[in-house]
Design an enzyme around this catalytic site. Structure first.
Site, PDB file in Angstrom:
ATOM      1  N   GLU A 142     -15.229   8.494   5.706  1.00  0.00           N
ATOM      2  CA  GLU A 142     -15.204   9.160   7.003  1.00  0.00           C
ATOM      3  C   GLU A 142     -15.917  10.505   6.968  1.00  0.00           C
ATOM      4  O   GLU A 142     -16.529  10.920   7.945  1.00  0.00           O
ATOM      5  CB  GLU A 142     -13.757   9.362   7.420  1.00  0.00           C
ATOM      6  CG  GLU A 142     -13.547   9.958   8.778  1.00  0.00           C
ATOM      7  CD  GLU A 142     -12.076  10.069   9.078  1.00  0.00           C
ATOM      8  OE1 GLU A 142     -11.631  11.186   9.389  1.00  0.00           O
ATOM      9  OE2 GLU A 142     -11.383   9.047   8.967  1.00  0.00           O
TER      10      GLU A 142
ATOM     11  N   CYS B 260      -1.134   7.368  17.135  1.00  0.00           N
ATOM     12  CA  CYS B 260      -1.527   8.766  17.250  1.00  0.00           C
ATOM     13  C   CYS B 260      -1.155   9.495  15.963  1.00  0.00           C
ATOM     14  O   CYS B 260      -0.170   9.159  15.304  1.00  0.00           O
ATOM     15  CB  CYS B 260      -0.823   9.433  18.426  1.00  0.00           C
ATOM     16  SG  CYS B 260      -1.149   8.653  20.020  1.00  0.00           S
TER      17      CYS B 260
ATOM     18  N   ILE C 196       0.812  -1.209   0.000  1.00  0.00           N
ATOM     19  CA  ILE C 196       0.000   0.000   0.000  1.00  0.00           C
ATOM     20  C   ILE C 196       0.850   1.265   0.000  1.00  0.00           C
ATOM     21  O   ILE C 196       0.362   2.339  -0.326  1.00  0.00           O
ATOM     22  CB  ILE C 196      -0.982  -0.021   1.193  1.00  0.00           C
ATOM     23  CG1 ILE C 196      -1.862  -1.275   1.130  1.00  0.00           C
ATOM     24  CG2 ILE C 196      -1.857   1.214   1.230  1.00  0.00           C
ATOM     25  CD1 ILE C 196      -2.585  -1.434  -0.201  1.00  0.00           C
TER      26      ILE C 196
ATOM     27  N   HIS D 260      -2.468  -4.137  11.148  1.00  0.00           N
ATOM     28  CA  HIS D 260      -2.640  -3.551  12.476  1.00  0.00           C
ATOM     29  C   HIS D 260      -2.460  -4.590  13.585  1.00  0.00           C
ATOM     30  O   HIS D 260      -2.665  -4.290  14.755  1.00  0.00           O
ATOM     31  CB  HIS D 260      -4.009  -2.881  12.589  1.00  0.00           C
ATOM     32  CG  HIS D 260      -4.143  -1.677  11.706  1.00  0.00           C
ATOM     33  ND1 HIS D 260      -4.501  -1.776  10.380  1.00  0.00           N
ATOM     34  CD2 HIS D 260      -3.930  -0.360  11.941  1.00  0.00           C
ATOM     35  CE1 HIS D 260      -4.522  -0.564   9.854  1.00  0.00           C
ATOM     36  NE2 HIS D 260      -4.180   0.306  10.770  1.00  0.00           N
TER      37      HIS D 260
ATOM     38  N   ASP E 221      -4.195   7.909  -2.361  1.00  0.00           N
ATOM     39  CA  ASP E 221      -4.938   7.303  -1.261  1.00  0.00           C
ATOM     40  C   ASP E 221      -6.145   8.150  -0.861  1.00  0.00           C
ATOM     41  O   ASP E 221      -6.010   9.360  -0.637  1.00  0.00           O
ATOM     42  CB  ASP E 221      -4.043   7.146  -0.027  1.00  0.00           C
ATOM     43  CG  ASP E 221      -3.006   6.050  -0.204  1.00  0.00           C
ATOM     44  OD1 ASP E 221      -3.225   5.169  -1.051  1.00  0.00           O
ATOM     45  OD2 ASP E 221      -1.991   6.073   0.502  1.00  0.00           O
TER      46      ASP E 221
ATOM     47  N   SER F 204       3.728   2.503   2.491  1.00  0.00           N
ATOM     48  CA  SER F 204       4.760   2.702   3.507  1.00  0.00           C
ATOM     49  C   SER F 204       5.373   1.373   3.941  1.00  0.00           C
ATOM     50  O   SER F 204       4.708   0.334   3.923  1.00  0.00           O
ATOM     51  CB  SER F 204       4.185   3.424   4.718  1.00  0.00           C
ATOM     52  OG  SER F 204       3.155   2.664   5.314  1.00  0.00           O
TER      53      SER F 204
END
Length: 767
Positions: A614, A525, A440, A703, A608, A442
């Site tokens: 959202e 964060c 994706i 994740h 992206d 990174s």
């Protein structure tokens, strides 16, 4: 006298203390006692930060997620996470992220990693929660120990605390059944546990309990509306007073329902729903408390206190002691404290308010209402000057940018040829195998990368030395991908601190904080940049890095950009013009970068749009207007290229099934999308909607530290191929690999590439 209270406080700490403590525990570098002690210290400090309010929240602190906390409080654990040895906290982390600390996994087969709970966005925010899981046989059993312990801590500190819980209807509404059963059928089993919880809080000395029901700002059918009446008539005999809290939007057709529920008080978001306040006051009975969220809990601009008082004073005169005031929602969504931002431009800093400053604003409003404006005239005068200065600042408005927006035409958003024509040209140019593999964008942000960035910012190394260090990391990333056998490579984004902040730093119209951190999920964060003025791109942002990476390999190198809608939604956005105008400004800036990448010979460009959904309004009646300008903005950014240039986009950790038509209208050649935690559930949308372009359903849950097996990935891709032709499928992780370690990434990607090769050898199973 007006009552002041808060709905929730940022839990991570002003310097991200919770983040670092969690990660140390998960690595086995600290003990459970050290972690829990840090949690107690943060809670104590945060209650001190809220001193002066009449009521402060308790139970809003979490080691990962408040929804997961509620699942554990209600005894609702996934079957796969039951029966483990060890502490409850370790099991909690297993559900959150697949595993806990290393020493908690020593039992091997019986206590190793499990599939983490599905994660998605909390309404229209960038906060992620762990989705509750239900089935027809789900039972609930109260464990109020966490709530009661935090309440006792607050009481021992002399705090008048208001426990905070998620309401039963919202809890069911945001969860998912795994067997197709009806979630609402569980309500009769759930309500007795809520009643026990409220009675336990009453026994512990709680007078008020804040019970959050944000689902009320969405459109509800008759069954869910009936569920509210059933639930709150069932709970009305409990000995605590219930403050039912809604936020993030307007109640609309649910206003009458909310006003008539048998609760002691109702909180509404008076930033978004101010126009509903008069109707609410007419509907509420004369004994109910009215809590108005008058300070924006989602953004960082100073409140126009004088304007708020102009409309709030008549409300106070009418309600008297029945009026409570608060931020619009939990302050979880803003940074903790502005006072440490010494490097922020002083003019822009004077326009801002973080969590602590918002509570100060609340106190000024309360004093003005209780004692008259004269009692806080100096505060009101300072606020008036700051508001006026921002409105008049020439730094906010750029006539060249405004002219560019006025010049936008429909042709800017159109590709030269339809997808079928483009796909043939791209296939001939790129020559990729079936089931092409990619990532994706990174790759791990190593200690070396972070150290080089830190030294550069501190002035210890010059720009040339920093760039050399980044090239070393980019070269490593390219070597590793070639060794793994990936088909389309990425440069790894070593030079990028954050996928939005990196671009904001290079665009005019942005400002940046030092410590403006906000929790996204768990220990993750983000530091949203501050979008204060008209946006323009003074120079190229990514081209040189991508060109260098492409020079190291003969394989296609993807150019990596963040899309305009995501930059918008993941920034603190100016509130003095419509969001669509700001988004189009961003789209024009990204379009310039896309065209420069193409001119540099980059034939695969990923833009992206992780935050597309959202920004979707919570009321479906407003969806079409948002999707129209959001999709148009993406198309403006993406569609100036030649047919041969392959445009990718990426989306993650949101529910997309109900907006697939809009996603298809974006007309990206390839979309990569999160499906791993939901076991390809997202692909159910393709039973009814025939997605026309290529798609990469994420098969590696980045994740979680768990490493997916080759067979697991093959099985997921077979589910995908049952709905989408194999020649239009890609194999990729579900998100970027920035937060993972190389020791996890290499074996996971090795299995992913092996799975793609296995699929290529056995294509007969789907024909």
């Amino acid at each position: 006298m007006v009552t002041t209270h808060n709905l929730g406080f940022p839990r991570i700490g002003a310097q991200r203390e919770l983040k670092f403590a969690l990660e140390a525990y998960w690595k086995g570098q600290s003990s459970r006692d050290e972690l829990t002690a840090l949690g107690a210290q943060l809670r104590q400090r945060h209650w001190e930060n809220q001193a002066g309010l009449d009521l402060v929240p308790a139970g809003d602190f979490s080691f990962y997620d408040q929804v997961l906390d509620m699942s554990f409080t209600l005894g609702n654990l996934p079957e796969r996470a039951r029966g483990f040895h060890g502490d409850v906290l370790d099991n909690y982390f297993r559900v959150a992220r697949g595993r806990s600390a290393p020493d908690a996994e020593d039992h091997g087969a019986c206590c190793g990693g499990v599939q983490a709970g599905e994660m998605t966005k909390w309404f229209d925010t960038n906060y992620h929660y762990i989705v509750p899981e239900f089935g027809a046989s789900t039972e609930f059993k109260l464990d109020a120990s966490r709530l009661l312990a935090q309440l006792a801590e607050a009481q021992a500190q002399g705090v008048k605390a208001k426990p905070v819980i998620i309401g039963p209807v919202t809890y069911l509404a945001i969860g998912k059944t795994k067997d197709g059963s009806d979630k609402l059928a569980l309500l009769p089993r759930l309500l007795p546990v809520y009643a026990q919880m409220l009675e336990a809080l009453a026994d512990a000395g709680a007078e008020w309990v804040q019970i959050d029901e944000p689902i009320l700002v969405t459109e509800l059918d008759a069954d869910w509306r009936h569920a509210f009446n059933l639930a709150y008539h069932d709970l009305k005999t409990c000995r605590v007073k219930l403050l039912l809290a809604t936020y993030f939007g307007t109640l609309q057709e649910n206003l009458h329902l909310a006003a008539n529920l048998p609760v002691a008080g109702l909180h509404i978001d008076a930033v978004n729903a101010r126009d509903e306040v008069p109707s609410l006051l007419n509907l509420l009975s004369s004994h109910k408390v009215v809590s108005l969220g008058v300070i924006n809990g989602r953004n960082i601009w100073k409140t126009d206190l004088n304007a708020v008082l102009d409309w709030l004073e008549p409300v106070h005169e009418r309600l008297g002691d029945r009026l409570w005031i608060a931020p619009s929602c939990s302050l979880l969504h803003v940074p903790v404290d502005l006072s440490g931002e010494r490097k922020l431009d002083p003019e822009i800093r004077s326009w801002l308010a973080f969590a602590l400053q918002k509570l100060d604003e609340l106190k000024v409003l309360a004093t003005a209402l209780n004692q008259g404006r004269a009692a806080v005239e100096a505060d009101l005068a300072g606020n008036r000057a700051a508001i006026a200065a921002r409105r008049a600042s020439p730094r906010v408005h750029n006539p060249v940018v405004k002219a560019a927006i006025a010049g936008i035409t429909p042709t800017l958003g159109q590709r030269k040829s339809p997808y079928a024509v483009r796909a043939r040209k791209q296939a001939a140019l790129l020559n990729l195998p079936v089931y092409p593999t990619t990532t994706i964008g990174s790759f791990p942000q190593t200690a070396e990368i972070r150290q080089a960035r830190s030294r550069f910012k501190a002035g210890e190394i010059d720009e040339a030395a920093y760039q050399d260090a980044m090239r070393v990391e980019i070269a490593r990333c390219v070597r590793e991908q070639e060794a793994l056998g990936l088909d389309v490579l990425v440069h790894g984004e070593a030079e990028r601190n954050d996928m939005v902040e990196y671009f904001g730093e290079q665009l005019d119209g942005y400002a940046f904080s030092q410590s403006g951190w906000v929790q996204s999920y768990g220990s993750r964060c983000v530091k949203p940049p501050i979008l204060f003025g008209d946006i323009s791109r003074p120079r190229t942002m990514t081209v040189e890095w991508i060109e260098y990476a492409q020079s190291l390999t003969a394989k296609p190198m993807k150019g990596m950009l963040t899309g305009p809608v995501t930059i918008l939604n993941w920034s603190f956005v100016r509130d003095d013009q419509p969001r669509w105008v700001t988004c189009q400004q961003l789209a024009l800036a990204i379009r310039e970068e896309v065209l420069d990448l193409e001119r540099a010979g980059v034939w695969v460009i990923q833009i992206d749009e992780a935050a597309l959904r959202e920004g979707l309004p919570l009321s479906k009646s407003q969806w079409q207007a948002y999707l129209a300008w959001a999709v148009e903005s993406f198309r403006i950014a993406a569609n100036g290229v030649a047919d041969e240039t392959q445009i990718h986009t990426h989306m993650c950790y949101s529910e997309f099934n109900d907006i697939m038509a809009a996603i298809a209208d974006m007309d990206a050649d390839v979309i990569t999308i999160e499906t791993s935690r939901s076991d390809m559930e997202l692909l159910d949308a393709f039973d009814d909607f025939k997605y026309p372009n290529e798609i990469g359903p994420g098969v590696y849950d980045i994740h979680s530290p768990n490493i997916p097996s080759e067979q697991h990935i093959v099985d997921l891709m077979k589910k995908a191929a049952a709905r989408i032709p194999a020649e239009r499928l890609w194999v990729n992780p579900d998100c970027g690999l920035k937060t993972r370690q190389w020791a996890e990434v290499i074996p996971a990607l090795r299995n992913m590439v092996a799975a793609a090769k296995t699929l290529r050898k056995s294509r007969d199973w789907y024909t």
